[in-house]
Design an enzyme around this catalytic site. Structure first.
Site, PDB file in Angstrom:
ATOM      1  N   SER A   1       1.012  -1.381   0.323  1.00  0.00           N
ATOM      2  CA  SER A   1      -0.079   0.394  -0.061  1.00  0.00           C
ATOM      3  C   SER A   1       1.200   1.280   0.411  1.00  0.00           C
ATOM      4  O   SER A   1       0.482   2.336  -1.265  1.00  0.00           O
ATOM      5  CB  SER A   1      -0.791  -0.325   1.336  1.00  0.00           C
ATOM      6  OG  SER A   1      -0.417  -0.240   2.183  1.00  0.00           O
TER       7      SER A   1
ATOM      8  N   ASP B   1       6.236   2.938   6.578  1.00  0.00           N
ATOM      9  CA  ASP B   1       6.219   1.924   5.469  1.00  0.00           C
ATOM     10  C   ASP B   1       6.734   3.189   4.319  1.00  0.00           C
ATOM     11  O   ASP B   1       7.297   2.949   3.308  1.00  0.00           O
ATOM     12  CB  ASP B   1       4.981   1.426   5.102  1.00  0.00           C
ATOM     13  CG  ASP B   1       4.898   0.734   6.384  1.00  0.00           C
ATOM     14  OD1 ASP B   1       5.898   0.266   7.141  1.00  0.00           O
ATOM     15  OD2 ASP B   1       4.126  -0.130   6.414  1.00  0.00           O
TER      16      ASP B   1
HETATM   17  C1  GLA Z   1       2.398  -1.654   9.609  1.00  0.00           C
HETATM   18  C2  GLA Z   1       2.395  -0.011   9.174  1.00  0.00           C
HETATM   19  C3  GLA Z   1       3.822   0.598  10.278  1.00  0.00           C
HETATM   20  C4  GLA Z   1       4.580  -0.216  11.718  1.00  0.00           C
HETATM   21  C5  GLA Z   1       4.427  -1.698  11.503  1.00  0.00           C
HETATM   22  C6  GLA Z   1       5.325  -2.109  12.735  1.00  0.00           C
HETATM   23  O1  GLA Z   1       3.401  -1.972   9.015  1.00  0.00           O
HETATM   24  O2  GLA Z   1       1.779   0.356   8.611  1.00  0.00           O
HETATM   25  O3  GLA Z   1       3.496   2.248   9.909  1.00  0.00           O
HETATM   26  O4  GLA Z   1       3.739   0.572  12.108  1.00  0.00           O
HETATM   27  O5  GLA Z   1       2.933  -1.913  10.875  1.00  0.00           O
HETATM   28  O6  GLA Z   1       5.561  -1.386  13.031  1.00  0.00           O
END
Ligand code: GLA
Length: 379
Positions: free
Chosen positions: A121, A165
């Site tokens: 995403s 991310d």
């Molecule tokens: C998902 C979320 C991130 C982070 C991770 C855990 O990937 O999108 O922002 O919180 O989980 O580290």
């Protein structure tokens, strides 16, 4: 003929890409103001595009029939889309910031497996944000695009993720991991030099379920911890708490909340230690910290589940493996393992067999490399 031409009747003129990501260490701490240590991958969202003008964005997706159309005069209207909502959300917030969303044709070839915990995403959002900025002809800052992409995911797609991310997807650098302070967004690139070791990424292939609600539940729990601790300590985010501070305040917290908090504090400490181990070339210490991270995510934060525990557990049994842990939000998705290069194929065979024996279906293994975040190419 490229699919783009088959669908839209003309050749694509540009390719915009953004990476999926792995996170070496620093899990479930980004939304607590902690430091994380992700890197962008060769698994990517590739957007082939052609600017057309007008008010319609047409999007097609590899492996999916049909074309999704978005009217740039009504960008608030696409929240319900199952496919295309991330793109619409990005367009919506860019437009709010004054960027003209120019009509175009886009073909998405996303090689980040969906639901794998490798952040398809974020890759889609960031690649789309770059596409629209390029077609509007406006200058852009990649950190700002990461923030805007996170906002689209939070407020348009309704997933309450942190910044890790999108930041990694936009700002990743070939052969480096990004040490990102999520409280200030200051960052440092650290060469991901593993010497005689390699990183192996494996997907436990657990069918997706309840991931988002559990994620939001954890966010609520750490928020609760912060509220209670702030009555006695002057902190703005949980990541400011030291291990020593935690010992002082832990009895104020309900049992489950204390466990969540202990994970965050311990994980922040592990990030520091992992980065200094890596900088010294001490890969065995890095591996041991990966194992400790997984144990904490399993026992204290409770976001692993039997599949991720089995996948990393079988990996850990192999003599060539220095450490293994789940990455991303958890409850499914991927693990990373640090493995002697010379034994990678044999390691994969071992884990493949052991995992299938434990859970009854197969894991997937990916050939990964660490690449730049965003790329822009004229075709
Ligand atoms: C998902 C979320 C991130 C982070 C991770 C855990 O990937 O999108 O922002 O919180 O989980 O580290």
């Amino acid at each position: 003929m490229h699919e783009f031409e088959r669908i839209f009747g003309a050749k694509a003129e540009d390719l915009f890409t953004a990476g999926g990501r792995v996170n070496i260490i620093g899990e479930h701490v980004d939304y607590c103001g902690g430091k994380v240590f992700p890197a962008a991958l060769n698994l990517r969202c590739n957007v082939y595009g052609k600017k057309r003008g007008g008010n319609t964005v047409r999007m097609a997706f590899k492996g999916i029939d049909g074309v999704v159309e978005i009217d740039t005069r009504n960008l608030d209207n696409y929240r319900h889309l199952k496919i295309g909502n991330y793109q619409a959300g990005v367009a919506y917030f860019l437009q709010k910031q004054g960027v003209e969303i120019v009509g175009c044709d886009l073909y998405y070839d996303c090689t980040v497996p969906f639901g794998s915990g490798l952040s398809s995403s974020a890759a889609i959002e960031v690649a789309t944000a770059v596409t629209f900025c390029e077609y509007a002809g406006v200058p852009y800052d990649k950190v700002e695009l990461a923030k805007l992409s996170q906002k689209a995911e939070n407020e348009y797609a309704g997933v309450n993720c942190g910044i890790m991310d999108q930041f990694a997807s936009a700002m990743g650098k070939k052969d480096h991991a990004v040490l990102l302070d999520c409280a200030t967004l200051s960052y440092e690139y650290v060469p991901l030099e593993l010497g005689k070791y390699a990183m192996v990424v494996a997907n436990c292939n657990k069918p997706h379920s309840l991931v988002e609600s559990k994620y939001n539940e954890r966010r609520g729990e750490v928020e609760q911890a912060l509220q209670i601790i702030r009555k006695v300590k002057n902190i703005t985010c949980l990541a400011e708490l030291t291990l020593q501070d935690f010992e002082e305040v832990k009895d104020l917290l309900p049992e489950v909340i204390a466990k969540r908090c202990q994970h965050v504090v311990g994980e922040c400490d592990r990030v520091q230690r992992a980065v200094s181990a890596l900088k010294k070339g001490d890969i065995p210490t890095l591996g041991a910290l990966l194992n400790a991270s997984h144990a904490s995510l399993r026992d204290l934060y409770e976001v692993t589940g039997k599949e991720l525990d089995a996948l990393s557990g079988v990996a850990r049994e192999h003599p060539a493996c220095l450490g293994s842990r789940m990455i991303g939000g958890g409850f499914g998705g991927c693990t990373i393992s640090i493995v002697e290069k010379s034994a990678v194929q044999e390691f994969i065979r071992y884990v493949d067999e052991g995992y299938e024996k434990a859970v009854g279906y197969k894991a997937s293994f990916y050939e990964t490399s660490i690449e730049d975040g965003v790329t822009v190419t004229k075709l």
